[in-house]
Each structure stands twice: as C-alpha cells, then as structure tokens.
Motif scaffolding. Structure first.
Motif, PDB file in Angstrom:
ATOM      1  N   LYS A 163      38.730  35.668  35.238  1.00  0.00           N
ATOM      2  CA  LYS A 163      38.875  35.784  36.845  1.00  0.00           C
ATOM      3  C   LYS A 163      39.706  36.903  37.409  1.00  0.00           C
ATOM      4  O   LYS A 163      39.612  37.214  38.745  1.00  0.00           O
ATOM      5  N   TYR A 164      40.842  37.130  36.742  1.00  0.00           N
ATOM      6  CA  TYR A 164      41.658  38.246  37.143  1.00  0.00           C
ATOM      7  C   TYR A 164      42.034  39.240  35.819  1.00  0.00           C
ATOM      8  O   TYR A 164      41.920  38.535  34.884  1.00  0.00           O
ATOM      9  N   ILE A 165      42.004  40.405  36.100  1.00  0.00           N
ATOM     10  CA  ILE A 165      42.547  41.387  35.163  1.00  0.00           C
ATOM     11  C   ILE A 165      43.902  42.147  35.632  1.00  0.00           C
ATOM     12  O   ILE A 165      43.970  42.511  36.900  1.00  0.00           O
ATOM     13  N   LEU A 218      52.652  47.366  34.604  1.00  0.00           N
ATOM     14  CA  LEU A 218      51.741  47.094  35.489  1.00  0.00           C
ATOM     15  C   LEU A 218      51.291  48.483  36.283  1.00  0.00           C
ATOM     16  O   LEU A 218      52.133  49.006  37.062  1.00  0.00           O
ATOM     17  N   ASN A 219      49.966  48.796  35.965  1.00  0.00           N
ATOM     18  CA  ASN A 219      49.596  49.742  36.930  1.00  0.00           C
ATOM     19  C   ASN A 219      48.189  49.575  37.868  1.00  0.00           C
ATOM     20  O   ASN A 219      47.530  50.130  38.370  1.00  0.00           O
ATOM     21  N   GLY A 220      47.861  48.180  37.628  1.00  0.00           N
ATOM     22  CA  GLY A 220      46.580  47.725  38.279  1.00  0.00           C
ATOM     23  C   GLY A 220      46.632  46.183  38.144  1.00  0.00           C
ATOM     24  O   GLY A 220      46.770  45.609  37.208  1.00  0.00           O
ATOM     25  N   PHE A 221      46.237  45.564  39.284  1.00  0.00           N
ATOM     26  CA  PHE A 221      45.975  44.003  39.395  1.00  0.00           C
ATOM     27  C   PHE A 221      45.008  43.681  40.292  1.00  0.00           C
ATOM     28  O   PHE A 221      44.998  44.230  41.527  1.00  0.00           O
ATOM     29  N   GLN A 222      43.660  42.973  39.907  1.00  0.00           N
ATOM     30  CA  GLN A 222      42.732  42.707  40.765  1.00  0.00           C
ATOM     31  C   GLN A 222      41.819  41.464  40.450  1.00  0.00           C
ATOM     32  O   GLN A 222      42.066  41.138  39.156  1.00  0.00           O
ATOM     33  N   LYS A 223      41.145  40.971  41.106  1.00  0.00           N
ATOM     34  CA  LYS A 223      40.311  39.913  41.068  1.00  0.00           C
ATOM     35  C   LYS A 223      39.211  40.446  40.492  1.00  0.00           C
ATOM     36  O   LYS A 223      38.514  41.556  40.818  1.00  0.00           O
ATOM     37  N   VAL A 224      38.390  39.520  39.378  1.00  0.00           N
ATOM     38  CA  VAL A 224      37.139  40.325  39.071  1.00  0.00           C
ATOM     39  C   VAL A 224      35.932  39.764  40.056  1.00  0.00           C
ATOM     40  O   VAL A 224      35.955  38.765  40.472  1.00  0.00           O
ATOM     41  N   ASN A 225      35.217  40.691  40.136  1.00  0.00           N
ATOM     42  CA  ASN A 225      34.130  40.870  40.747  1.00  0.00           C
ATOM     43  C   ASN A 225      32.692  40.928  39.785  1.00  0.00           C
ATOM     44  O   ASN A 225      32.575  42.195  39.337  1.00  0.00           O
ATOM     45  N   GLY A 226      32.000  39.995  39.661  1.00  0.00           N
ATOM     46  CA  GLY A 226      30.944  39.991  38.751  1.00  0.00           C
ATOM     47  C   GLY A 226      31.370  39.495  37.126  1.00  0.00           C
ATOM     48  O   GLY A 226      32.353  39.111  37.143  1.00  0.00           O
TER      49      GLY A 226
END
Length: 290
Positions: free
Chosen positions: A48-50, A221-229
């Motif tokens: 769901k998130y990465i 950490l260098n990135g955090f986002q919700k997964v699309n797809g």
C-alpha cells in the motif's frame, strides 16, 4: 550454467544475491529467449505504501573510510511488510518483463548488469504482522539462497529529547539496541506507521533515519509514497532454496569471507590455481554481531 555464474561472480566481484537468477551468459544469448515466469515467487499480498532509504555501511570495521552506498526499500501492506534491496527488486521486475515480452537474453542483460553492480543489501525480509514472525531470505557469499524464520526482535525503545527535520518531516529521537549494536533513530509522528527500515519497528511513527553509534550502518529516508497500481509483496520460491536457521547462515557467510576461493571450490566449480592466488579474504563486518 551454475559453473558459469559462479566463475563470473568470482572474477568480477558482483553482489552475491545477483547470481541467484539463471541468466544464460553463453555465446547463444543473442538467439535465446527467456521463458515466461522465470522468477519463482509466492505472492503474499499487495503493498500500500513504499519508503525508500539510502543505505550506507562500512565494509571493513578496521577502515572507517571503506564505506559503500546502496538503496533499500520498505514495502508496507496490510498484513505483510517487506524490506530489501531496491536494485534487486528492479532486477526482478525487468527480468519478469523481459520474460513476458520474450526479449532476448542478451538485450535484457544490458539492463540487468548495472543493477547487479549496485545491489548492496543482501537480505529479503518479510514481516508477517499477524504472527509477528519474520522470514529472511539471503545468500551467504555465493549463489545459494537460504531461508529461515524467527520471531520479530522485541526492541526496547527509549524516547529521547531532541528533534530534527528529515525530508520535510519533523522527527523525534529514540535509541535502542539490536543484535549487539546500539542505534539512534529519528521517527516522524505525523506518519502514523510504527515501521522502519530493516527490523526497526515499534516507534510511534515511521522511522526516517537510523544509525548505529559507531557510524558503520545508516539508513536515511529519501522517498515515501502511496502505491498507485499493483505492487505485490512476495517471497522467492525457487526449489533450490535451503531452509535452515540464522546461526547456520551467519557461520556460512563468516566462512566465505575468511576463504572465498575455498567456498567456491566446495561447489562443483573448478578454480585454476592462478585464479585462487588472486582471491583474498574479505572483510567480515556483519550488521548483526550476535
């Protein structure tokens, strides 16, 4: 095939985990086409998130300047989390895509080799939040893939005074110990996920940075986002995986570092004496000291 891969690994020093895939490097590569579904996997659920983390470690404890840099990724799902090397996951994705599109091995190899050289984190860690157990898959120096499971470590976090900003998030400070090392962590309470890189879970917010007190291992950490797809969390499921325990895998890796050529000749690979003479012991500086 395995002989070719092991020799390639020995001569060019590629990451051990990179050799787990059976790529045909032979002269007929231009004509061969990869079969579909070449990477056997057991899909556990969707991410769901990465969160991506820059990974820095000291290769040789006796030389603080022997730092190496990689990229790791935390996939967060409802029941399962997965932590591993970002370039290894990219390797899997490109390899599968090539297989499905029936691209020639030689064409795909040009994309895969740069990923192999960048791979630095050798473990594939699955956390089953329902059972609170972890499944760890990893190599221990050469191509053989091992798997073991264990209870998640119970971390005794101590919340500390102090704050900082990481990637725009206000972070609080904490410390803990894990497998013989002491760590300082920074977590973001506004990201209400009690997760972090590697096995650093249990704080009231996502861990954005964790560093051991000797500055030998660091995740930032260098990135955090919700997964699309679709993005599946999975285990590798090759038939050749050896199921064992943590103690055994640690010892195999320690033996490999002490005598890489000996580890290679313990397989069915014949290593010329002149090649053995150029292979020396490797620094042994594991993240887990205990």
């Amino acid at each position: 095939m395995r002989n070719i891969l092991l020799s390639f690994f020995l001569l060019f020093g590629l990451s051990a985990t990179s050799m787990a895939q059976t790529i045909d490097w032979g002269n007929s590569g231009k004509q061969k086409r990869m079969k579909s579904d070449t990477i056997a996997k057991k899909i556990l659920g969707p991410a769901k998130y990465i969160a991506t983390y820059a990974y820095t470690y000291v290769r040789d404890a006796a030389d603080p300047n022997s730092k190496r840099h990689g990229e790791t990724i935390l996939e967060i799902g409802d029941r399962y989390n997965r932590f591993g090397d970002r370039y290894r996951l990219s390797f899997d994705s490109i390899y599968d895509e090539g297989a499905q599109r029936q691209i020639t091995v030689m064409e795909t190899t040009s994309q895969l080799l740069p990923l192999l050289r960048k791979e630095k984190f050798m473990e594939n860690i699955i956390w089953d939040k329902k059972t609170n157990k972890e499944i760890i898959q990893r190599t221990a120096g050469l191509t053989q893939l091992y798997q073991y499971d264990e209870n998640c470590p119970k971390l005794n976090w101590q919340l500390l005074e102090g704050d900082t900003i990481i990637n725009g998030y206000k972070c609080n400070k904490a410390k803990t110990s894990l497998f013989g090392r002491d760590y300082v962590a920074w977590y973001a309470p506004e990201i209400t996920m009690p997760y972090g890189p590697y096995k650093f879970n249990g704080l009231p917010g996502l861990v954005l940075r964790v560093t051991d007190t000797q500055n030998q291992f660091d995740f930032l950490l260098n990135g955090f986002q919700k997964v699309n797809g679709p993005r599946p969390i999975y285990l590798w499921s090759e038939k050749e995986i050896i199921k064992t325990n943590r103690k055994t895998v640690r010892q195999i890796y320690k033996n490999y570092c002490a005598d890489p050529a000996g580890a290679l000749t313990s397989t069915d690979v014949i290593v010329p004496e002149e090649t053995k003479a150029t292979v020396f012991a490797k620094p042994y500086n594991p993240m887990e000291l205990e």
